[in-house]
Design a protein around this motif. Structure first.
Motif, PDB file in Angstrom:
ATOM      1  N   SER A 155      29.216  48.144  -3.421  1.00  0.00           N
ATOM      2  CA  SER A 155      28.749  49.198  -4.376  1.00  0.00           C
ATOM      3  C   SER A 155      30.010  50.319  -4.612  1.00  0.00           C
ATOM      4  O   SER A 155      31.062  50.208  -4.075  1.00  0.00           O
ATOM      5  N   LEU A 156      29.793  50.904  -5.743  1.00  0.00           N
ATOM      6  CA  LEU A 156      30.660  52.035  -6.161  1.00  0.00           C
ATOM      7  C   LEU A 156      30.207  53.376  -5.423  1.00  0.00           C
ATOM      8  O   LEU A 156      29.382  53.433  -4.970  1.00  0.00           O
ATOM      9  N   ASN A 157      31.213  54.190  -5.322  1.00  0.00           N
ATOM     10  CA  ASN A 157      30.897  55.598  -5.025  1.00  0.00           C
ATOM     11  C   ASN A 157      30.075  56.121  -5.958  1.00  0.00           C
ATOM     12  O   ASN A 157      30.013  55.764  -7.175  1.00  0.00           O
ATOM     13  N   VAL A 158      29.022  56.928  -5.309  1.00  0.00           N
ATOM     14  CA  VAL A 158      27.657  57.270  -6.358  1.00  0.00           C
ATOM     15  C   VAL A 158      28.307  58.271  -7.404  1.00  0.00           C
ATOM     16  O   VAL A 158      27.588  58.432  -8.535  1.00  0.00           O
ATOM     17  N   ALA A 159      29.382  59.132  -7.330  1.00  0.00           N
ATOM     18  CA  ALA A 159      29.809  60.051  -8.284  1.00  0.00           C
ATOM     19  C   ALA A 159      30.472  59.145  -9.487  1.00  0.00           C
ATOM     20  O   ALA A 159      30.290  59.532 -10.460  1.00  0.00           O
ATOM     21  N   VAL A 160      31.188  58.152  -9.101  1.00  0.00           N
ATOM     22  CA  VAL A 160      31.956  57.371 -10.059  1.00  0.00           C
ATOM     23  C   VAL A 160      30.575  56.740 -10.985  1.00  0.00           C
ATOM     24  O   VAL A 160      30.673  56.753 -11.931  1.00  0.00           O
ATOM     25  N   ALA A 161      29.716  56.033 -10.215  1.00  0.00           N
ATOM     26  CA  ALA A 161      28.534  55.368 -10.624  1.00  0.00           C
ATOM     27  C   ALA A 161      27.903  56.223 -11.814  1.00  0.00           C
ATOM     28  O   ALA A 161      27.400  55.816 -13.039  1.00  0.00           O
ATOM     29  N   GLY A 162      27.512  57.362 -11.111  1.00  0.00           N
ATOM     30  CA  GLY A 162      26.828  58.560 -11.953  1.00  0.00           C
ATOM     31  C   GLY A 162      27.558  58.976 -13.504  1.00  0.00           C
ATOM     32  O   GLY A 162      27.191  59.017 -14.404  1.00  0.00           O
ATOM     33  N   SER A 163      28.864  59.174 -13.176  1.00  0.00           N
ATOM     34  CA  SER A 163      29.834  59.469 -14.206  1.00  0.00           C
ATOM     35  C   SER A 163      29.764  58.311 -15.220  1.00  0.00           C
ATOM     36  O   SER A 163      29.764  58.729 -16.559  1.00  0.00           O
ATOM     37  N   LEU A 164      30.021  57.013 -14.783  1.00  0.00           N
ATOM     38  CA  LEU A 164      29.996  56.206 -16.004  1.00  0.00           C
ATOM     39  C   LEU A 164      28.702  56.013 -16.742  1.00  0.00           C
ATOM     40  O   LEU A 164      28.877  55.407 -17.833  1.00  0.00           O
ATOM     41  N   VAL A 165      27.613  56.264 -16.103  1.00  0.00           N
ATOM     42  CA  VAL A 165      26.217  56.091 -16.786  1.00  0.00           C
ATOM     43  C   VAL A 165      26.232  57.121 -17.583  1.00  0.00           C
ATOM     44  O   VAL A 165      25.682  57.086 -18.542  1.00  0.00           O
ATOM     45  N   LEU A 166      26.607  58.516 -17.223  1.00  0.00           N
ATOM     46  CA  LEU A 166      26.377  59.592 -18.035  1.00  0.00           C
ATOM     47  C   LEU A 166      27.245  59.406 -19.351  1.00  0.00           C
ATOM     48  O   LEU A 166      26.883  59.881 -20.387  1.00  0.00           O
ATOM     49  N   TYR A 167      28.491  58.846 -19.267  1.00  0.00           N
ATOM     50  CA  TYR A 167      29.214  58.759 -20.290  1.00  0.00           C
ATOM     51  C   TYR A 167      28.491  57.829 -21.321  1.00  0.00           C
ATOM     52  O   TYR A 167      28.746  58.228 -22.688  1.00  0.00           O
ATOM     53  N   ARG A 168      27.983  56.865 -20.870  1.00  0.00           N
ATOM     54  CA  ARG A 168      27.266  55.780 -21.868  1.00  0.00           C
ATOM     55  C   ARG A 168      26.159  56.523 -22.341  1.00  0.00           C
ATOM     56  O   ARG A 168      25.927  56.306 -23.866  1.00  0.00           O
ATOM     57  N   LEU A 169      25.234  57.300 -21.784  1.00  0.00           N
ATOM     58  CA  LEU A 169      23.833  57.778 -22.158  1.00  0.00           C
ATOM     59  C   LEU A 169      24.310  58.831 -23.021  1.00  0.00           C
ATOM     60  O   LEU A 169      23.747  59.396 -24.238  1.00  0.00           O
ATOM     61  N   ALA A 170      25.567  59.633 -23.073  1.00  0.00           N
ATOM     62  CA  ALA A 170      25.941  60.594 -23.916  1.00  0.00           C
ATOM     63  C   ALA A 170      26.537  60.381 -24.911  1.00  0.00           C
ATOM     64  O   ALA A 170      27.110  60.884 -25.946  1.00  0.00           O
ATOM     65  N   GLY A 171      26.508  58.753 -25.000  1.00  0.00           N
ATOM     66  CA  GLY A 171      27.224  58.117 -26.361  1.00  0.00           C
ATOM     67  C   GLY A 171      28.834  58.302 -26.399  1.00  0.00           C
ATOM     68  O   GLY A 171      29.593  58.360 -27.564  1.00  0.00           O
ATOM     69  N   LEU A 172      29.697  58.691 -25.436  1.00  0.00           N
ATOM     70  CA  LEU A 172      30.932  59.145 -25.371  1.00  0.00           C
ATOM     71  C   LEU A 172      31.813  57.987 -24.843  1.00  0.00           C
ATOM     72  O   LEU A 172      32.840  57.961 -24.595  1.00  0.00           O
ATOM     73  N   ALA A 173      31.041  56.730 -24.357  1.00  0.00           N
ATOM     74  CA  ALA A 173      31.970  55.602 -23.931  1.00  0.00           C
ATOM     75  C   ALA A 173      30.998  54.357 -24.220  1.00  0.00           C
ATOM     76  O   ALA A 173      29.745  54.342 -24.512  1.00  0.00           O
TER      77      ALA A 173
END
Ligand code: SAM
Length: 173
Positions: A155-173
């Motif tokens: 698995s990934l580090n949880v802060a990395v995983a959360g950050s990747l998902v947040l960027y998608r949901l925010a429409g910035l990636a």
């Protein structure tokens, strides 16, 4: 100072002037995340993408956030301290019309590249560093997102995983 460094500073001065309060749109909920460094990293991502953070109102979380937040972002980022237990809070958010997104490796999960930006109010649940997200929350979520991995790590580090998902949901990636 190198030209690159001075350009980065100039860019920051022009682009990074906005602080945000609660936009009532995107909340990251690391309700099972234990380590201070991970909470600090997630807070920094919240500031970057304009998301709020929800946390259990316990001494552990208040202390962990204070220690992990080396940039004092908690004074400028919208924090929702839970006034009830985790399970109940998630149920309340759902009843209030928020979409619940679980970030976890799970059968039937949507792969991150297929995750569209959030068009409705969304709560994002993250799991514990070793225990993951409780199964009942994965099952009950409106959507589960998995970040594809092709390496050998489980698995990934949880802060990395959360950050990747947040960027998608925010429409910035
Ligand atoms: C280090 S992982 C937990 C691993 C744990 N040993 C397990 O088996 O569930 C901590 C959290 O990060 C998130 N996470 C890490 N890698 C992920 C991935 N590839 N896809 C989705 N979520 C992930 C999940 O929220 C997970 O609960």
């Amino acid at each position: 100072m190198s030209a690159t460094k001075s350009r980065a500073r100039d860019i920051r001065r022009v682009r990074r002037q906005r602080r945000h309060r609660c936009w009532d749109h995107l909340i990251i909920a690391p309700l099972w995340v234990a380590y201070q460094a991970n909470l600090g990293t997630l807070l920094r991502t919240c500031d970057a993408v304009g998301a709020c953070m929800a946390l259990p109102d316990t001494d552990h979380y208040r202390q962990a956030l204070a220690t992990g937040d080396s940039r004092r972002l908690r004074e400028r980022t919208c924090l929702h301290w839970l006034d009830t237990g985790k399970d109940r809070w998630v149920r309340q958010q759902r009843a209030a019309g928020w979409r619940i997104v679980a970030v976890e490796l799970a059968e039937g999960a949507v792969a991150l590249p297929r995750l569209p930006a959030a068009e409705e109010r969304t709560v994002v649940l993250l799991g514990h560093e070793t225990g993951g997200l409780p199964e009942e929350h994965v099952d009950a979520a409106d959507l589960c997102v998995e970040i594809p991995m092709i390496g050998t790590g489980a698995s990934l580090n949880v802060a990395v995983a959360g950050s990747l998902v947040l960027y998608r949901l925010a429409g910035l990636a």
